[in-house]
Design an enzyme around this catalytic site. Sequence first.
Site, mmCIF file in Angstrom:
data_model
loop_
_atom_site.group_PDB
_atom_site.id
_atom_site.type_symbol
_atom_site.label_atom_id
_atom_site.label_comp_id
_atom_site.label_asym_id
_atom_site.label_seq_id
_atom_site.Cartn_x
_atom_site.Cartn_y
_atom_site.Cartn_z
ATOM 1 N N GLU A 199 -0.442 4.276 9.670
ATOM 2 C CA GLU A 199 -2.394 4.184 9.556
ATOM 3 C C GLU A 199 -2.734 5.266 10.265
ATOM 4 O O GLU A 199 -3.766 5.902 11.097
ATOM 5 C CB GLU A 199 -3.265 3.253 9.918
ATOM 6 C CG GLU A 199 -2.150 2.325 8.706
ATOM 7 C CD GLU A 199 -3.277 0.748 8.882
ATOM 8 O OE1 GLU A 199 -4.327 1.050 8.910
ATOM 9 O OE2 GLU A 199 -2.659 -0.642 8.663
ATOM 10 N N GLN A 220 3.587 -5.010 45.965
ATOM 11 C CA GLN A 220 1.825 -4.299 45.755
ATOM 12 C C GLN A 220 2.231 -3.171 45.356
ATOM 13 O O GLN A 220 1.679 -3.070 43.950
ATOM 14 C CB GLN A 220 1.739 -3.269 47.266
ATOM 15 C CG GLN A 220 1.050 -3.835 48.425
ATOM 16 C CD GLN A 220 0.041 -3.091 49.407
ATOM 17 O OE1 GLN A 220 0.632 -2.112 49.118
ATOM 18 N NE2 GLN A 220 -0.527 -3.440 49.740
ATOM 19 N N PHE A 251 0.410 -0.871 0.007
ATOM 20 C CA PHE A 251 -0.045 0.103 0.275
ATOM 21 C C PHE A 251 0.843 1.656 0.101
ATOM 22 O O PHE A 251 1.450 1.473 1.041
ATOM 23 C CB PHE A 251 -1.120 -0.160 0.964
ATOM 24 C CG PHE A 251 -1.882 1.244 1.457
ATOM 25 C CD1 PHE A 251 -3.353 0.965 1.458
ATOM 26 C CD2 PHE A 251 -1.715 2.144 1.964
ATOM 27 C CE1 PHE A 251 -4.799 2.147 0.830
ATOM 28 C CE2 PHE A 251 -2.352 3.488 2.364
ATOM 29 C CZ PHE A 251 -3.919 2.989 1.795
ATOM 30 N N TRP A 260 8.695 5.296 3.737
ATOM 31 C CA TRP A 260 8.200 4.339 4.571
ATOM 32 C C TRP A 260 6.939 3.520 4.431
ATOM 33 O O TRP A 260 5.737 3.383 4.651
ATOM 34 C CB TRP A 260 7.334 5.056 5.820
ATOM 35 C CG TRP A 260 8.203 6.074 6.006
ATOM 36 C CD1 TRP A 260 8.238 7.496 5.943
ATOM 37 C CD2 TRP A 260 9.349 6.182 6.712
ATOM 38 N NE1 TRP A 260 9.236 8.294 6.189
ATOM 39 C CE2 TRP A 260 10.232 7.683 6.880
ATOM 40 C CE3 TRP A 260 10.287 5.078 7.236
ATOM 41 C CZ2 TRP A 260 11.181 7.335 8.144
ATOM 42 C CZ3 TRP A 260 11.349 5.243 7.876
ATOM 43 C CH2 TRP A 260 11.682 6.758 8.507
ATOM 44 N N ILE A 261 6.786 2.523 2.794
ATOM 45 C CA ILE A 261 6.222 1.626 2.550
ATOM 46 C C ILE A 261 6.376 -0.065 2.834
ATOM 47 O O ILE A 261 7.310 -0.566 2.040
ATOM 48 C CB ILE A 261 6.387 1.636 0.465
ATOM 49 C CG1 ILE A 261 6.384 2.808 -0.047
ATOM 50 C CG2 ILE A 261 5.228 0.710 0.045
ATOM 51 C CD1 ILE A 261 4.733 3.854 1.028
ATOM 52 N N ASP A 308 -11.093 2.389 7.181
ATOM 53 C CA ASP A 308 -11.646 2.346 7.913
ATOM 54 C C ASP A 308 -11.534 1.385 8.105
ATOM 55 O O ASP A 308 -12.340 0.790 9.608
ATOM 56 C CB ASP A 308 -13.155 3.129 7.258
ATOM 57 C CG ASP A 308 -14.657 3.487 8.404
ATOM 58 O OD1 ASP A 308 -13.746 4.615 9.005
ATOM 59 O OD2 ASP A 308 -15.297 3.584 7.648
ATOM 60 N N PRO A 346 7.388 11.268 1.523
ATOM 61 C CA PRO A 346 8.163 12.667 2.513
ATOM 62 C C PRO A 346 7.824 13.371 3.035
ATOM 63 O O PRO A 346 7.660 13.434 4.086
ATOM 64 C CB PRO A 346 9.264 12.932 1.702
ATOM 65 C CG PRO A 346 9.264 11.529 0.405
ATOM 66 C CD PRO A 346 8.388 11.775 0.250
ATOM 67 N N GLY A 377 2.590 12.431 4.434
ATOM 68 C CA GLY A 377 2.523 10.777 5.609
ATOM 69 C C GLY A 377 0.980 11.229 6.982
ATOM 70 O O GLY A 377 0.040 10.873 5.429
ATOM 71 N N SER A 378 0.852 11.194 7.749
ATOM 72 C CA SER A 378 -0.893 11.498 7.900
ATOM 73 C C SER A 378 -1.743 11.790 7.213
ATOM 74 O O SER A 378 -2.916 11.970 6.955
ATOM 75 C CB SER A 378 -0.514 11.652 9.759
ATOM 76 O OG SER A 378 -0.414 10.566 10.356
#
Length: 391
Positions: free
Chosen positions: A374, A289, A135, A168-169, A250, A140, A143-144
Amino acid sequence: MADRTFLSWPFLEDRHRDLARSLDIWAASEIAPLENEAHEDEASVDALCATLLQRLAQGGWLRYVVPAAYGGVFEELDVRSLCIIRETLARHSGLADFVFAMQGLGSGTISLFGSDAVKEAYLPAVANGSKVAAFALSEPDAGSDVAAMTTRARPTDDGYQISGTKTWISNGGIADFYTVFARTGEDHGARGISAFIVDAKNPGLTIAERIPVIAPHPLARLEFKDAHVSKDMRLGAEGEGFKAAMSTLDIFRSTVGAASLGFARRALDESLDRTKSRQMFGAPMSDLQLVQAKLADMALNIDASALLIYRAAWVKDTRKIRITREAAMAKLFATETAQTSIDDAVQIFGGLGVRSGHPVEKLYREIRALRIYEGATDVQKVIIARELLKD
């Protein structure tokens, strides 16, 4: 032994319970032993991915990532099944989860938007493991923020010529085909983006760089220079690429949370074994504890994550609607709390926890990227807020 009580929750059906049990037994014998193999360099990682892919295919698990018409299990992708598979695989092997997830994400847009001919050409091969999927969305400087992409697909008489950079694939360098997103219009932002299939052997595609990361996985930077693709390799209508990408995410964003949940469950299991067997100050470590507090926090965050994940998956499967908010919540909470749980597990193990190759050390490296890919945690917060304000 990982907690199984969540399998009785009303979000899941008997077929999901059967899937979880049978996959766990299979993974313990077919996947877990491979974790002892060294896979720190590029060649060994690639080889292990190929082995895992074939085992997942032979076990029939890759059939869950494509529709039944093309060799899959269900008529439509079942998100609860995808989450159960990723959670279970991640508990046994981070790389096995990666291989499974990328087959799904890399082919998901084809399942949703491909023509019948394209589906027939690619999806059965994804299900039987003869084609490796990828995907290619990130760039560069995009991204988001998908809408900032600059890769272009220039229309020609018989198709398109794609030029630009993707980075980043996942599966970059080992994939047989890439689902690539590029601009076909002059509009800025989300408009004017289209989706395409680009075969790895396309002469206009170059693997410019393999990218080493803290948890070894095959990642790469791709360069496209006038890579020609025919019109029938476009997925959906021209300009529907952003919609196609978001529709794919999604489905698969909840499964990122599920993988994190698998990592967190493994961290808790390892911590329970350690604290019950380790003697400190003349008594089991579990009597302390402060240690009990860490174990309690892990269990609490695991159950809360599972509720969010399987809520989101249930809504998608049963209501057949977008789950933008639900998936963002599941992904955000599960990845963030898994990081905390694994950090606590490292602290419980002390020096052993940072020894290279130890299970919790590998979990520590595996979990970090899931808070980024993602859609990073910060972006998930923006998505949740926008959905609330929209309502």
